[in-house]
Design a protein around this motif. Structure first.
Motif, PDB file in Angstrom:
ATOM      1  N   CYS A 159      51.188  76.951  94.736  1.00 26.48           N
ATOM      2  CA  CYS A 159      51.032  76.207  95.986  1.00 26.48           C
ATOM      3  C   CYS A 159      52.307  76.303  96.813  1.00 26.48           C
ATOM      4  O   CYS A 159      53.405  76.099  96.298  1.00 26.48           O
ATOM      5  CB  CYS A 159      50.716  74.752  95.655  1.00 26.48           C
ATOM      6  SG  CYS A 159      50.720  73.664  97.079  1.00 26.48           S
TER       7      CYS A 159
ATOM      8  N   ASN B 267      53.156  74.336  99.008  1.00 28.95           N
ATOM      9  CA  ASN B 267      53.516  72.983  99.399  1.00 28.95           C
ATOM     10  C   ASN B 267      54.279  72.268  98.289  1.00 28.95           C
ATOM     11  O   ASN B 267      55.377  71.780  98.489  1.00 28.95           O
ATOM     12  CB  ASN B 267      52.229  72.237  99.765  1.00 28.95           C
ATOM     13  CG  ASN B 267      52.476  71.087 100.705  1.00 28.95           C
ATOM     14  OD1 ASN B 267      53.493  71.036 101.392  1.00 28.95           O
ATOM     15  ND2 ASN B 267      51.560  70.159 100.729  1.00 28.95           N
ATOM     16  N   CYS B 268      53.669  72.230  97.083  1.00 27.41           N
ATOM     17  CA  CYS B 268      54.302  71.510  95.983  1.00 27.41           C
ATOM     18  C   CYS B 268      54.837  72.452  94.920  1.00 27.41           C
ATOM     19  O   CYS B 268      55.575  72.034  94.051  1.00 27.41           O
ATOM     20  CB  CYS B 268      53.323  70.503  95.375  1.00 27.41           C
ATOM     21  SG  CYS B 268      51.915  71.261  94.554  1.00 27.41           S
TER      22      CYS B 268
ATOM     23  N   HIS C 235      46.734  69.696  93.200  1.00 29.36           N
ATOM     24  CA  HIS C 235      47.838  68.780  92.834  1.00 29.36           C
ATOM     25  C   HIS C 235      48.250  67.895  94.001  1.00 29.36           C
ATOM     26  O   HIS C 235      48.399  66.699  93.856  1.00 29.36           O
ATOM     27  CB  HIS C 235      49.045  69.578  92.345  1.00 29.36           C
ATOM     28  CG  HIS C 235      48.739  70.421  91.147  1.00 29.36           C
ATOM     29  ND1 HIS C 235      48.572  69.897  89.896  1.00 29.36           N
ATOM     30  CD2 HIS C 235      48.525  71.761  91.035  1.00 29.36           C
ATOM     31  CE1 HIS C 235      48.294  70.876  89.048  1.00 29.36           C
ATOM     32  NE2 HIS C 235      48.256  72.024  89.724  1.00 29.36           N
ATOM     33  N   CYS C 236      48.452  68.519  95.160  1.00 32.33           N
ATOM     34  CA  CYS C 236      48.958  67.745  96.296  1.00 32.33           C
ATOM     35  C   CYS C 236      47.936  67.632  97.423  1.00 32.33           C
ATOM     36  O   CYS C 236      48.127  66.876  98.361  1.00 32.33           O
ATOM     37  CB  CYS C 236      50.251  68.358  96.823  1.00 32.33           C
ATOM     38  SG  CYS C 236      50.030  69.974  97.576  1.00 32.33           S
TER      39      CYS C 236
ATOM     40  N   CYS D   7      45.144  72.817  97.453  1.00 34.18           N
ATOM     41  CA  CYS D   7      45.835  72.591  96.187  1.00 34.18           C
ATOM     42  C   CYS D   7      45.250  71.347  95.519  1.00 34.18           C
ATOM     43  O   CYS D   7      45.093  70.314  96.151  1.00 34.18           O
ATOM     44  CB  CYS D   7      47.317  72.409  96.464  1.00 34.18           C
ATOM     45  SG  CYS D   7      48.250  71.924  95.014  1.00 34.18           S
TER      46      CYS D   7
HETATM   47 ZN   LIG Z   1      50.272  71.638  96.011  1.00 29.52          ZN
END
Ligand SMILES: [Zn+2]
Length: 103
Positions: free
Chosen positions: A3, A5-6, A19-20, A17
């Motif tokens: 990802c 982002n994270c 996760h985030c 994603c």
């Molecule tokens: Zn993420």
């Protein structure tokens, strides 16, 4: 793949994603941008004026700059939007005035 982002590992075909929740490939807009060409990114007052008087130019600049120069793009985009709104208001008024003047 990971990802953007994270940074956690995600399935390669995922769009968001897990996760985030961020869109894969898109960096967090609140994160301070890195890289040299971001250093020049400033909102430019001239961009808003340019966009205001030439909404087409402002809109094109907004499209071109929105990836690399977000603040610049925003100033041009806002100017263009204001220009479009103002002309959308002024043009009918001028039209009505002309129509009344001709009668
Ligand atoms: Zn993420």
């Amino acid at each position: 793949m990971y990802c953007g982002n994270c940074g956690k590992e995600i399935e390669s075909d995922s769009v968001y994603c897990r996760h985030c929740g961020g869109k894969v490939g898109a960096a967090d807009p609140n994160r301070p941008p890195t890289g040299l060409y971001y250093a020049e990114d400033k909102s430019i007052p001239g961009g808003a004026a340019l966009g205001f008087f030439f909404p087409v130019v402002g809109f094109i600049l907004w499209l071109v700059w929105q990836d690399k120069y977000r603040k610049r793009a925003t100033s041009c985009g806002k100017g263009a939007l204001a220009g479009v709104i103002v002309s959308a208001v002024i043009v009918p008024i001028v039209f009505i005035i002309m129509l009344v003047a001709m009668m």
